[in-house]
Design a protein around this motif. Sequence first.
Motif, PDB file in Angstrom:
ATOM      1  N   THR A  19      -5.474   6.961  -4.266  1.00  0.00           N
ATOM      2  CA  THR A  19      -4.932   7.067  -2.912  1.00  0.00           C
ATOM      3  C   THR A  19      -5.824   8.014  -2.125  1.00  0.00           C
ATOM      4  O   THR A  19      -6.191   9.069  -2.633  1.00  0.00           O
ATOM      5  CB  THR A  19      -3.494   7.603  -2.924  1.00  0.00           C
ATOM      6  N   SER A  38      -4.731  -3.853   8.166  1.00  0.00           N
ATOM      7  CA  SER A  38      -3.601  -4.561   7.554  1.00  0.00           C
ATOM      8  C   SER A  38      -3.845  -6.062   7.450  1.00  0.00           C
ATOM      9  O   SER A  38      -3.219  -6.743   6.646  1.00  0.00           O
ATOM     10  CB  SER A  38      -2.301  -4.272   8.308  1.00  0.00           C
ATOM     11  N   THR A  41      -4.984  -6.831   3.758  1.00  0.00           N
ATOM     12  CA  THR A  41      -4.148  -6.551   2.586  1.00  0.00           C
ATOM     13  C   THR A  41      -3.140  -7.661   2.333  1.00  0.00           C
ATOM     14  O   THR A  41      -2.739  -8.374   3.237  1.00  0.00           O
ATOM     15  CB  THR A  41      -3.391  -5.225   2.751  1.00  0.00           C
ATOM     16  N   GLY A  42      -2.754  -7.787   1.063  1.00  0.00           N
ATOM     17  CA  GLY A  42      -1.681  -8.693   0.681  1.00  0.00           C
ATOM     18  C   GLY A  42      -2.019 -10.165   0.639  1.00  0.00           C
ATOM     19  O   GLY A  42      -1.137 -11.003   0.671  1.00  0.00           O
ATOM     20  N   LYS A  50      -5.027  -4.448  -5.735  1.00  0.00           N
ATOM     21  CA  LYS A  50      -4.024  -4.591  -4.678  1.00  0.00           C
ATOM     22  C   LYS A  50      -4.025  -3.320  -3.848  1.00  0.00           C
ATOM     23  O   LYS A  50      -4.039  -2.218  -4.393  1.00  0.00           O
ATOM     24  CB  LYS A  50      -2.624  -4.821  -5.254  1.00  0.00           C
ATOM     25  N   THR A  51      -4.000  -3.478  -2.547  1.00  0.00           N
ATOM     26  CA  THR A  51      -4.085  -2.338  -1.641  1.00  0.00           C
ATOM     27  C   THR A  51      -2.850  -2.266  -0.760  1.00  0.00           C
ATOM     28  O   THR A  51      -2.371  -3.284  -0.264  1.00  0.00           O
ATOM     29  CB  THR A  51      -5.344  -2.461  -0.758  1.00  0.00           C
ATOM     30  N   THR A  52      -2.347  -1.052  -0.592  1.00  0.00           N
ATOM     31  CA  THR A  52      -1.207  -0.793   0.283  1.00  0.00           C
ATOM     32  C   THR A  52      -1.626   0.263   1.300  1.00  0.00           C
ATOM     33  O   THR A  52      -2.244   1.263   0.941  1.00  0.00           O
ATOM     34  CB  THR A  52      -0.008  -0.268  -0.532  1.00  0.00           C
ATOM     35  N   SER A  54      -0.511   2.880   4.563  1.00  0.00           N
ATOM     36  CA  SER A  54       0.599   3.592   5.198  1.00  0.00           C
ATOM     37  C   SER A  54       0.073   4.271   6.456  1.00  0.00           C
ATOM     38  O   SER A  54      -1.110   4.608   6.552  1.00  0.00           O
ATOM     39  CB  SER A  54       1.202   4.624   4.236  1.00  0.00           C
TER      40      SER A  54
END
Length: 106
Positions: A19, A38, A41-42, A50-52, A54
């Motif tokens: 992170t 964004s 991602t996903g 896999k990337t998240t 915030s």
Amino acid sequence: MREWVSLVRHPMIFMPSLTFFKTFSSPDKANAIYSSLSLETGHSFEKRSKTTLSLKNNRIGVSIIADDAHALGVSKNSYSTLIEYLDALENEGAVTHGKKRTRTNH
């Protein structure tokens, strides 16, 4: 950018994860860059990692879980380079590998 590397425990396997955070000059700038990132991602093309993302005020966090250390490094480099590039667009102009990019008219 600050970053933390750890191992995430999944059933019967350990997966490398990381992170990191980037703070921007304004919440509007952070929001614009977050919106751009964004889109990446996903999706089904995220096969080995896999990337998240915030977003909080003027700070973006990027969390990556990968199948192996190499995939983790590739994802980290891709996202950190893209973030730095997008941040530089407004500040200094596009930057490529530490050199200012210039336009030529033909």
